[in-house]
Write a protein that holds these residues in place. Structure first.
Motif, PDB file in Angstrom:
ATOM      1  N   GLY A  72       0.792  -1.220   0.000  1.00  0.00           N
ATOM      2  CA  GLY A  72       0.000   0.000   0.000  1.00  0.00           C
ATOM      3  C   GLY A  72       0.821   1.265   0.000  1.00  0.00           C
ATOM      4  O   GLY A  72       0.304   2.355   0.241  1.00  0.00           O
ATOM      5  N   GLN A  73       2.116   1.113  -0.270  1.00  0.00           N
ATOM      6  CA  GLN A  73       3.019   2.267  -0.263  1.00  0.00           C
ATOM      7  C   GLN A  73       3.310   2.727  -1.687  1.00  0.00           C
ATOM      8  O   GLN A  73       4.427   2.565  -2.188  1.00  0.00           O
ATOM      9  N   GLY A  74       2.308   3.298  -2.363  1.00  0.00           N
ATOM     10  CA  GLY A  74       2.534   3.848  -3.700  1.00  0.00           C
ATOM     11  C   GLY A  74       3.557   4.964  -3.664  1.00  0.00           C
ATOM     12  O   GLY A  74       4.318   5.172  -4.599  1.00  0.00           O
ATOM     13  N   VAL A  75       3.562   5.681  -2.532  1.00  0.00           N
ATOM     14  CA  VAL A  75       4.597   6.688  -2.268  1.00  0.00           C
ATOM     15  C   VAL A  75       5.479   6.129  -1.157  1.00  0.00           C
ATOM     16  O   VAL A  75       5.007   5.895  -0.040  1.00  0.00           O
ATOM     17  N   ILE A  76       6.738   5.886  -1.468  1.00  0.00           N
ATOM     18  CA  ILE A  76       7.666   5.253  -0.523  1.00  0.00           C
ATOM     19  C   ILE A  76       8.463   6.325   0.205  1.00  0.00           C
ATOM     20  O   ILE A  76       9.222   7.076  -0.411  1.00  0.00           O
ATOM     21  N   SER A  77       8.272   6.403   1.513  1.00  0.00           N
ATOM     22  CA  SER A  77       8.912   7.455   2.308  1.00  0.00           C
ATOM     23  C   SER A  77      10.245   6.992   2.884  1.00  0.00           C
ATOM     24  O   SER A  77      10.416   6.870   4.100  1.00  0.00           O
ATOM     25  N   HIS A  78      11.175   6.692   2.002  1.00  0.00           N
ATOM     26  CA  HIS A  78      12.537   6.333   2.395  1.00  0.00           C
ATOM     27  C   HIS A  78      13.501   7.159   1.561  1.00  0.00           C
ATOM     28  O   HIS A  78      13.283   7.354   0.363  1.00  0.00           O
ATOM     29  N   THR A  79      14.575   7.627   2.175  1.00  0.00           N
ATOM     30  CA  THR A  79      15.612   8.302   1.407  1.00  0.00           C
ATOM     31  C   THR A  79      16.414   7.260   0.636  1.00  0.00           C
ATOM     32  O   THR A  79      16.355   6.064   0.955  1.00  0.00           O
ATOM     33  N   GLN A  80      17.170   7.698  -0.352  1.00  0.00           N
ATOM     34  CA  GLN A  80      18.004   6.773  -1.118  1.00  0.00           C
ATOM     35  C   GLN A  80      19.056   6.134  -0.225  1.00  0.00           C
ATOM     36  O   GLN A  80      19.408   4.960  -0.402  1.00  0.00           O
ATOM     37  N   GLU A  81      19.539   6.879   0.750  1.00  0.00           N
ATOM     38  CA  GLU A  81      20.524   6.337   1.685  1.00  0.00           C
ATOM     39  C   GLU A  81      19.916   5.219   2.525  1.00  0.00           C
ATOM     40  O   GLU A  81      20.540   4.180   2.748  1.00  0.00           O
ATOM     41  N   GLU A  82      18.662   5.405   2.969  1.00  0.00           N
ATOM     42  CA  GLU A  82      17.987   4.380   3.760  1.00  0.00           C
ATOM     43  C   GLU A  82      17.742   3.120   2.932  1.00  0.00           C
ATOM     44  O   GLU A  82      17.942   1.999   3.413  1.00  0.00           O
ATOM     45  N   ILE A  83      17.313   3.312   1.677  1.00  0.00           N
ATOM     46  CA  ILE A  83      17.069   2.155   0.800  1.00  0.00           C
ATOM     47  C   ILE A  83      18.370   1.396   0.567  1.00  0.00           C
ATOM     48  O   ILE A  83      18.405   0.169   0.636  1.00  0.00           O
ATOM     49  N   TYR A 136      12.373  14.543  -2.834  1.00  0.00           N
ATOM     50  CA  TYR A 136      13.273  14.529  -1.689  1.00  0.00           C
ATOM     51  C   TYR A 136      12.707  13.622  -0.598  1.00  0.00           C
ATOM     52  O   TYR A 136      11.638  13.869  -0.047  1.00  0.00           O
ATOM     53  N   GLY A 137      13.416  12.545  -0.295  1.00  0.00           N
ATOM     54  CA  GLY A 137      13.007  11.614   0.749  1.00  0.00           C
ATOM     55  C   GLY A 137      11.833  10.735   0.386  1.00  0.00           C
ATOM     56  O   GLY A 137      11.337   9.980   1.220  1.00  0.00           O
ATOM     57  N   LYS A 138      11.387  10.789  -0.884  1.00  0.00           N
ATOM     58  CA  LYS A 138      10.223  10.001  -1.292  1.00  0.00           C
ATOM     59  C   LYS A 138      10.359   9.531  -2.729  1.00  0.00           C
ATOM     60  O   LYS A 138      11.005  10.182  -3.551  1.00  0.00           O
ATOM     61  N   LEU A 139       9.716   8.397  -3.011  1.00  0.00           N
ATOM     62  CA  LEU A 139       9.618   7.869  -4.373  1.00  0.00           C
ATOM     63  C   LEU A 139       8.151   7.588  -4.656  1.00  0.00           C
ATOM     64  O   LEU A 139       7.458   7.036  -3.817  1.00  0.00           O
ATOM     65  N   LYS A 140       7.691   7.970  -5.841  1.00  0.00           N
ATOM     66  CA  LYS A 140       6.307   7.701  -6.226  1.00  0.00           C
ATOM     67  C   LYS A 140       6.299   6.762  -7.425  1.00  0.00           C
ATOM     68  O   LYS A 140       6.812   7.089  -8.489  1.00  0.00           O
TER      69      LYS A 140
END
Length: 230
Positions: free
Chosen positions: A170-181, A209-213
């Motif tokens: 259910g995370q169409g928008v992923i709230s992780h930074t690239q560093e966290e991923i 910034y800090g998110k991927l959609k």
């Protein structure tokens, strides 16, 4: 690898369901009454490796990173918890020293649960003990799946699988930074950034910034299947 992916998703879902099952609203309210609530600031360490596990924790608000560190300072992120999740329970219930570190990655409100708090709740609700043991066993299985994935999947496959898994939760928008991923994947930020730029160029996702959609999940899945065949 499709089997590993399916098992990992199933175990993650089971863990979330088990936590929801035994950490009911009623129990959470009771623990809030008898346990201490503490606010940890961003980058404040909650516990460290090798220290005695006197407490386990319930994340009410904020975000917490679980990681291990080596003697030479190298770090490996194992999990990033968002709200309404239990953490630090394995060493706490086993009575062993901590094998991981936990740090708040943003201001976090945390319920600090002691052995006395848990025993009091066990007395009031005995079936809680069985639910907790089930939750712990699923945690071990999930870690085993993570080891398998890191052993057999390339960096690109791991990233694609991660994005698909987050979308299906259910995370169409992923709230992780690239560093966290990158930390979760065991891959450098540079590699993650390069792969994400390729996905953006293909129109599959947007980078903020800090998110991927994720815009085109079916194309993302097809890309993963093609990578598996290589």
């Amino acid at each position: 690898m499709g089997v590993i992916k399916a098992m990992r998703q199933e175990i993650q879902l089971e863990m979330e369901m088990l936590q929801e099952k035994w950490i009911s609203k009623e129990l959470l309210n009771r623990l809030t009454e008898i346990a201490a609530t503490r606010v940890y600031w961003e980058k404040e360490l909650i516990y460290r490796q090798e220290e005695k596990a006197n407490w386990c924790y319930y994340l009410k608000k904020g975000q917490v990173k679980i990681f291990v560190s080596s003697e030479n300072g190298t770090e490996k992120t194992l999990a990033i918890y968002k709200e309404q999740m239990l953490f630090g329970e394995a060493a706490f219930f086993a009575g062993h020293p901590r094998t991981t570190n936990a740090i708040a990655t943003k201001e976090s409100e945390v319920l600090v649960i002691s052995k006395e708090n848990i025993l009091q709740c066990f007395g009031e609700k005995p079936m809680l003990a069985w639910s907790i043991m089930s939750s712990l066993s699923q945690t071990v299985r999930l870690l085993s799946m993570q080891i398998n994935e890191m052993s057999f999947l390339s960096a690109k496959k791991r990233l694609l699988q991660f994005l698909i898994s987050e979308y299906e939760k259910g995370q169409g928008v992923i709230s992780h930074t690239q560093e966290e991923i990158g930390a979760l994947m065991g891959v450098s930020r540079v590699t993650i950034s390069r792969e994400l730029r390729e996905l953006k160029k293909a129109g599959i996702l947007e980078i903020h910034y800090g998110k991927l959609k994720i815009k085109k999940i079916e194309e993302l899945k097809q890309m993963f299947l093609k990578e598996k065949e290589r």
